[in-house]
Design a protein around this motif. Structure first.
Motif, PDB file in Angstrom:
ATOM      1  N   PRO A   1       1.653  60.792 -35.761  1.00  0.00           N
ATOM      2  CA  PRO A   1       2.488  60.590 -36.849  1.00  0.00           C
ATOM      3  C   PRO A   1       1.983  59.514 -37.861  1.00  0.00           C
ATOM      4  O   PRO A   1       2.075  59.825 -38.933  1.00  0.00           O
ATOM      5  CB  PRO A   1       3.727  60.308 -36.344  1.00  0.00           C
ATOM      6  CG  PRO A   1       3.782  60.761 -34.852  1.00  0.00           C
ATOM      7  CD  PRO A   1       2.331  60.661 -34.372  1.00  0.00           C
ATOM      8  N   LEU A   2       1.345  58.594 -37.499  1.00  0.00           N
ATOM      9  CA  LEU A   2       0.919  57.445 -38.569  1.00  0.00           C
ATOM     10  C   LEU A   2      -0.148  58.090 -39.323  1.00  0.00           C
ATOM     11  O   LEU A   2      -0.301  57.888 -40.322  1.00  0.00           O
ATOM     12  CB  LEU A   2       0.700  56.314 -37.580  1.00  0.00           C
ATOM     13  CG  LEU A   2       0.154  55.377 -38.632  1.00  0.00           C
ATOM     14  CD1 LEU A   2       1.204  54.722 -39.729  1.00  0.00           C
ATOM     15  CD2 LEU A   2      -0.344  53.961 -37.838  1.00  0.00           C
TER      16      LEU A   2
ATOM     17  N   LEU B   1       3.315  49.157 -36.371  1.00  0.00           N
ATOM     18  CA  LEU B   1       3.149  47.923 -35.601  1.00  0.00           C
ATOM     19  C   LEU B   1       1.854  47.790 -35.363  1.00  0.00           C
ATOM     20  O   LEU B   1       0.897  48.577 -35.596  1.00  0.00           O
ATOM     21  CB  LEU B   1       3.648  48.512 -34.244  1.00  0.00           C
ATOM     22  CG  LEU B   1       5.155  48.796 -33.766  1.00  0.00           C
ATOM     23  CD1 LEU B   1       5.355  49.384 -32.514  1.00  0.00           C
ATOM     24  CD2 LEU B   1       5.808  47.180 -33.765  1.00  0.00           C
ATOM     25  N   PRO B   2       1.379  46.506 -35.007  1.00  0.00           N
ATOM     26  CA  PRO B   2       0.070  46.149 -34.919  1.00  0.00           C
ATOM     27  C   PRO B   2      -0.620  46.944 -33.902  1.00  0.00           C
ATOM     28  O   PRO B   2      -0.241  47.349 -32.855  1.00  0.00           O
ATOM     29  CB  PRO B   2      -0.099  44.686 -34.501  1.00  0.00           C
ATOM     30  CG  PRO B   2       1.423  44.294 -35.039  1.00  0.00           C
ATOM     31  CD  PRO B   2       2.384  45.409 -34.983  1.00  0.00           C
TER      32      PRO B   2
ATOM     33  N   LEU C   1       8.290  62.283 -41.890  1.00  0.00           N
ATOM     34  CA  LEU C   1       6.912  61.778 -41.451  1.00  0.00           C
ATOM     35  C   LEU C   1       7.351  60.417 -41.083  1.00  0.00           C
ATOM     36  O   LEU C   1       6.905  60.144 -40.043  1.00  0.00           O
ATOM     37  CB  LEU C   1       6.010  61.809 -42.767  1.00  0.00           C
ATOM     38  CG  LEU C   1       5.556  63.081 -43.330  1.00  0.00           C
ATOM     39  CD1 LEU C   1       4.690  62.724 -44.469  1.00  0.00           C
ATOM     40  CD2 LEU C   1       4.518  63.507 -42.103  1.00  0.00           C
ATOM     41  N   LEU C   2       8.152  59.639 -41.667  1.00  0.00           N
ATOM     42  CA  LEU C   2       8.412  58.188 -41.457  1.00  0.00           C
ATOM     43  C   LEU C   2       9.365  58.319 -40.058  1.00  0.00           C
ATOM     44  O   LEU C   2       8.815  57.218 -39.057  1.00  0.00           O
ATOM     45  CB  LEU C   2       9.128  57.464 -42.475  1.00  0.00           C
ATOM     46  CG  LEU C   2       8.250  57.071 -43.646  1.00  0.00           C
ATOM     47  CD1 LEU C   2       9.114  56.648 -44.742  1.00  0.00           C
ATOM     48  CD2 LEU C   2       7.385  56.015 -43.248  1.00  0.00           C
TER      49      LEU C   2
ATOM     50  N   GLN D   1       5.196  53.906 -33.661  1.00  0.00           N
ATOM     51  CA  GLN D   1       4.306  53.733 -34.107  1.00  0.00           C
ATOM     52  C   GLN D   1       4.689  52.597 -35.472  1.00  0.00           C
ATOM     53  O   GLN D   1       3.757  52.144 -36.310  1.00  0.00           O
ATOM     54  CB  GLN D   1       3.421  54.739 -34.830  1.00  0.00           C
ATOM     55  CG  GLN D   1       2.509  55.414 -33.767  1.00  0.00           C
ATOM     56  CD  GLN D   1       1.692  56.568 -34.327  1.00  0.00           C
ATOM     57  OE1 GLN D   1       1.967  57.418 -34.649  1.00  0.00           O
ATOM     58  NE2 GLN D   1       0.324  56.075 -34.205  1.00  0.00           N
ATOM     59  N   LEU D   2       5.939  52.634 -35.811  1.00  0.00           N
ATOM     60  CA  LEU D   2       6.299  51.810 -36.856  1.00  0.00           C
ATOM     61  C   LEU D   2       7.031  50.548 -36.405  1.00  0.00           C
ATOM     62  O   LEU D   2       7.764  50.439 -35.334  1.00  0.00           O
ATOM     63  CB  LEU D   2       7.360  52.837 -37.966  1.00  0.00           C
ATOM     64  CG  LEU D   2       6.689  53.998 -38.534  1.00  0.00           C
ATOM     65  CD1 LEU D   2       7.576  54.326 -39.341  1.00  0.00           C
ATOM     66  CD2 LEU D   2       5.135  53.330 -39.353  1.00  0.00           C
ATOM     67  N   ARG D   3       7.245  49.625 -37.183  1.00  0.00           N
ATOM     68  CA  ARG D   3       8.188  48.543 -36.766  1.00  0.00           C
ATOM     69  C   ARG D   3       9.577  48.710 -36.299  1.00  0.00           C
ATOM     70  O   ARG D   3      10.151  49.563 -37.241  1.00  0.00           O
ATOM     71  CB  ARG D   3       8.117  47.464 -37.774  1.00  0.00           C
ATOM     72  CG  ARG D   3       6.810  46.567 -37.873  1.00  0.00           C
ATOM     73  CD  ARG D   3       6.729  45.622 -38.733  1.00  0.00           C
ATOM     74  NE  ARG D   3       8.199  45.467 -39.738  1.00  0.00           N
ATOM     75  CZ  ARG D   3       8.337  45.397 -40.896  1.00  0.00           C
ATOM     76  NH1 ARG D   3       7.442  45.828 -41.883  1.00  0.00           N
ATOM     77  NH2 ARG D   3       9.595  45.234 -41.435  1.00  0.00           N
TER      78      ARG D   3
END
Length: 217
Positions: free
Chosen positions: A102-103, A214-215, A156-157, A165-167
């Motif tokens: 997804p990212l 995310l890192p 998408l987000l 994958q996101l914060r």
């Protein structure tokens, strides 16, 4: 009024829907192409039908066989600008392998949007630059298309968030608005003599990687 001369080329072209166009449809497309070119450079107030006709290499009265008024022509350009960038991004996403994360789909969408906006389409540039210049009534059709496009970005987000994958504290709505706003504003300031399109795409993708994601371990 006598029928104006139309020296349209005989070769068939494609419409937005991908179908082979008639001569009349090709002339209409040519007018739209020229209107997008003029509108993207001169803005709503400075766009004159005589300039559109000159760019299209047509007699000015020809325009009125396809569009009732200058505003109707501009309204169509604004809608096409919104619709075509949407279609381009959808096509680029559809071409990705099924295993794309997804990212990475977001990063692909970023590149597709910027390339179409800044390199491929006068329509999208015209639509973005004139969004706040045209009368509100001329924005309705384009705004409806933009709402559908915004949903694509929201999905998408959300997919990247669901995949971890996101914060987790990321505000999806605000982030979407900031990302799309930043990319659209590039039409106003980007100059290829100062930085390449690849540099701009990379910097925007880094905003996603290091500001939203995310890192990576």
């Amino acid at each position: 009024m006598a029928n104006p001369v139309d020296d349209d080329a005989a070769a068939p072209t494609k419409t937005l829907a991908g179908k082979t166009a008639s001569k009349s449809a090709r002339t209409r497309e040519r007018i739209l192409d020229s209107a997008a070119h003029v509108l993207s450079r001169k803005g709503y107030a400075g766009t004159r039908l005589v300039d559109v006709a000159a760019h299209a290499n047509l007699q000015a009265p020809t325009i009125y066989y396809h569009f009732a008024s200058r505003d109707e022509l501009i309204e169509e350009v604004m809608w096409v600008g919104a619709a075509r960038v949407h279609l381009h991004v959808v096509d680029e996403l559809a071409a990705l392998p099924a295993e794309t994360t997804p990212l990475d789909r977001i990063l692909t969408a970023v590149e597709a949007h910027l390339r179409y906006e800044l390199l491929i389409s006068d329509y999208t540039t015209a639509s973005i630059r004139n969004a706040n210049q045209v009368p509100e009534g001329l924005r309705a059709k384009a705004a409806a298309e933009e709402a559908v496009y915004a949903k694509l970005w929201r999905d998408l987000l959300n997919d990247a968030m669901d995949a971890g994958q996101l914060r987790p504290d990321l505000d999806i709505s605000v982030s979407r608005l900031l990302l799309l706003g930043a990319m659209n504003w590039a039409a106003e300031w980007w100059n290829p003599r100062h930085r390449t399109l690849e540099d701009l795409i990379g910097a925007t993708q880094d905003m996603v990687r290091y500001g939203m994601a995310l890192p990576q371990r």
